[in-house]
Design an enzyme around this catalytic site. Structure first.
Site, PDB file in Angstrom:
ATOM      1  N   ASP A 216      10.964 -64.834  -1.035  1.00  0.00           N
ATOM      2  CA  ASP A 216      10.589 -64.218   0.247  1.00  0.00           C
ATOM      3  C   ASP A 216       9.154 -64.614   0.616  1.00  0.00           C
ATOM      4  O   ASP A 216       8.667 -64.261   1.696  1.00  0.00           O
ATOM      5  CB  ASP A 216      10.786 -62.696   0.244  1.00  0.00           C
ATOM      6  N   SER A 217       8.522 -65.411  -0.255  1.00  0.00           N
ATOM      7  CA  SER A 217       7.250 -66.047   0.120  1.00  0.00           C
ATOM      8  C   SER A 217       7.438 -66.911   1.363  1.00  0.00           C
ATOM      9  O   SER A 217       6.458 -67.284   2.013  1.00  0.00           O
ATOM     10  CB  SER A 217       6.709 -66.903  -1.040  1.00  0.00           C
TER      11      SER A 217
ATOM     12  N   ASP B 164      15.807 -64.475  -3.165  1.00  0.00           N
ATOM     13  CA  ASP B 164      15.097 -63.193  -3.181  1.00  0.00           C
ATOM     14  C   ASP B 164      15.762 -62.190  -2.255  1.00  0.00           C
ATOM     15  O   ASP B 164      16.116 -62.518  -1.121  1.00  0.00           O
ATOM     16  CB  ASP B 164      13.660 -63.399  -2.657  1.00  0.00           C
TER      17      ASP B 164
ATOM     18  N   LYS C 109      17.238 -62.256  -6.801  1.00  0.00           N
ATOM     19  CA  LYS C 109      16.065 -61.737  -7.512  1.00  0.00           C
ATOM     20  C   LYS C 109      15.615 -60.465  -6.821  1.00  0.00           C
ATOM     21  O   LYS C 109      15.580 -60.418  -5.589  1.00  0.00           O
ATOM     22  CB  LYS C 109      14.931 -62.754  -7.533  1.00  0.00           C
TER      23      LYS C 109
ATOM     24  N   GLU D  72      12.526 -57.317  -7.024  1.00  0.00           N
ATOM     25  CA  GLU D  72      11.264 -56.854  -7.596  1.00  0.00           C
ATOM     26  C   GLU D  72      11.411 -55.405  -8.058  1.00  0.00           C
ATOM     27  O   GLU D  72      12.121 -54.625  -7.429  1.00  0.00           O
ATOM     28  CB  GLU D  72      10.145 -56.931  -6.534  1.00  0.00           C
TER      29      GLU D  72
ATOM     30  N   GLU E  41       4.847 -61.860 -12.935  1.00  0.00           N
ATOM     31  CA  GLU E  41       3.819 -62.413 -12.035  1.00  0.00           C
ATOM     32  C   GLU E  41       2.489 -61.678 -12.223  1.00  0.00           C
ATOM     33  O   GLU E  41       2.461 -60.449 -12.435  1.00  0.00           O
ATOM     34  CB  GLU E  41       4.286 -62.290 -10.573  1.00  0.00           C
TER      35      GLU E  41
END
Ligand code: KIV
Length: 304
Positions: free
Chosen positions: A54-55, A93, A123, A125, A192
């Site tokens: 999602d960057s 993401d 993925k 978080e 991270e």
């Protein structure tokens, strides 16, 4: 090429990545981000995992954070990457607010991502608090890569971009989180922005691989944002990034040269134009003083 640069030509599966523990003799997992088909095609022969992060929101769309990224954006970019991927494992993401509400919400949205992109895994978080959701997804056939430490979607709550795990309480939370996420069925964990000794300790404790970014060389793999490691952004170079190229500089030079060529009437040249008569080279026959002309054959070219 050594086996350190090219692992296999076969399609890489979730169980194959799950088995890649360095302490078990595996070479580290190589992961980079991609958001488009051409970039996926370039990365595919070399890396093990492509993360459609999602960057994309910050790198491509210029958002300040990843929070405005929508499920639809991730699906569009995920599908584009899958179209360019032949052998790598593609992980997409889950964006902010698409999975935190409940395991059912997470399942509904992750199922859409899987079905509409063709990716291999998602993925998400979150630490211990997301373990139930990870278990809900993995028990229903959705492979999950977890993500702990610095979590960009929670950067406001965490007080900004900073290294995690410096104090006892945070270190304890991260170790517990990694254990619970593994127990919940995650096949790998991104760590991270976490202090090195803690990332190494978590890697050592877990049976599943860790993939570090700003974490530790002891992690079972590494991930970077491709644009960061290519040096696309000349004014952005965080401590955890090594620039393996200076593409930003190359783009600037190419754009300057193009600009000069257009302004100097050098581009386009006749060979870049349609319907321009081929140049006819003239040869002079010295014996009978006659001249002969032979047209130069035109190169075949695509319309693109
Ligand atoms: O969004 C992303 O690109 C990521 C990686 C940096 C791990 O989550």
């Amino acid at each position: 090429m050594s086996n350190l640069t090219s692992i296999t030509n076969e399609k890489i599966s979730v169980p194959a990545i799950r088995a890649r523990k360095v302490r078990g003799g595996a070479v580290p997992i190589v992961c980079l981000t991609a958001y488009s088909k051409p970039m996926a095609q370039l990365l595919d022969p070399h890396v093990d995992v492509i993360l459609v992060g999602d960057s994309v929101g910050m790198v491509v769309y210029g958002f300040e954070t990843t929070l405005p990224v929508t499920l639809e954006m991730m699906i569009d970019h995920g599908a584009a990457v899958v179209r360019g991927a032949r052998r790598v494992l593609v992980v997409v993401d889950m964006p902010f607010a698409s999975y935190q509400l409940s395991p059912a919400q997470a399942y509904q949205n992750a199922a859409r991502v899987m079905a509409e992109t063709g990716c291999a895994a998602v993925k998400i978080e979150g630490g211990i608090e997301m373990a139930d959701t990870v278990a809900f997804l993995t028990r229903r056939g959705i492979p999950v890569m977890a993500h702990i430490g610095l979590m960009p979607q929670s950067v406001s709550a965490a007080g900004g971009y900073r290294a995690h795990g410096r104090d006892e309480a945070e270190a304890h939370y991260l170790v517990q989180s990694a254990r619970k996420l593994q127990d919940a069925g995650a096949f790998a964990i991104v760590i991270e922005g976490t202090v090195e000794p803690l990332a190494a300790r978590i890697t050592n404790e877990l049976e599943i691989p860790t993939i570090g970014i700003g974490a530790s060389p002891a992690c079972d793999g590494q991930v970077l944002v491709t644009d960061d490691m290519l040096g696309v952004f000349q004014d952005f170079k965080p401590k955890f990034v090594r620039q393996f190229a200076q593409i930003g500089e190359q783009i600037t030079t190419a754009v300057q040269e193009y600009t000069a060529a257009v302004r100097g009437h050098e581009f386009p040249a006749p060979e870049h134009c349609f319907g321009v008569k081929p140049l006819v080279p003239v040869t002079i026959n010295m014996q009978d003083n006659a001249t002969s002309a032979k047209p130069t054959p035109q190169k075949k070219r695509s319309g693109r």
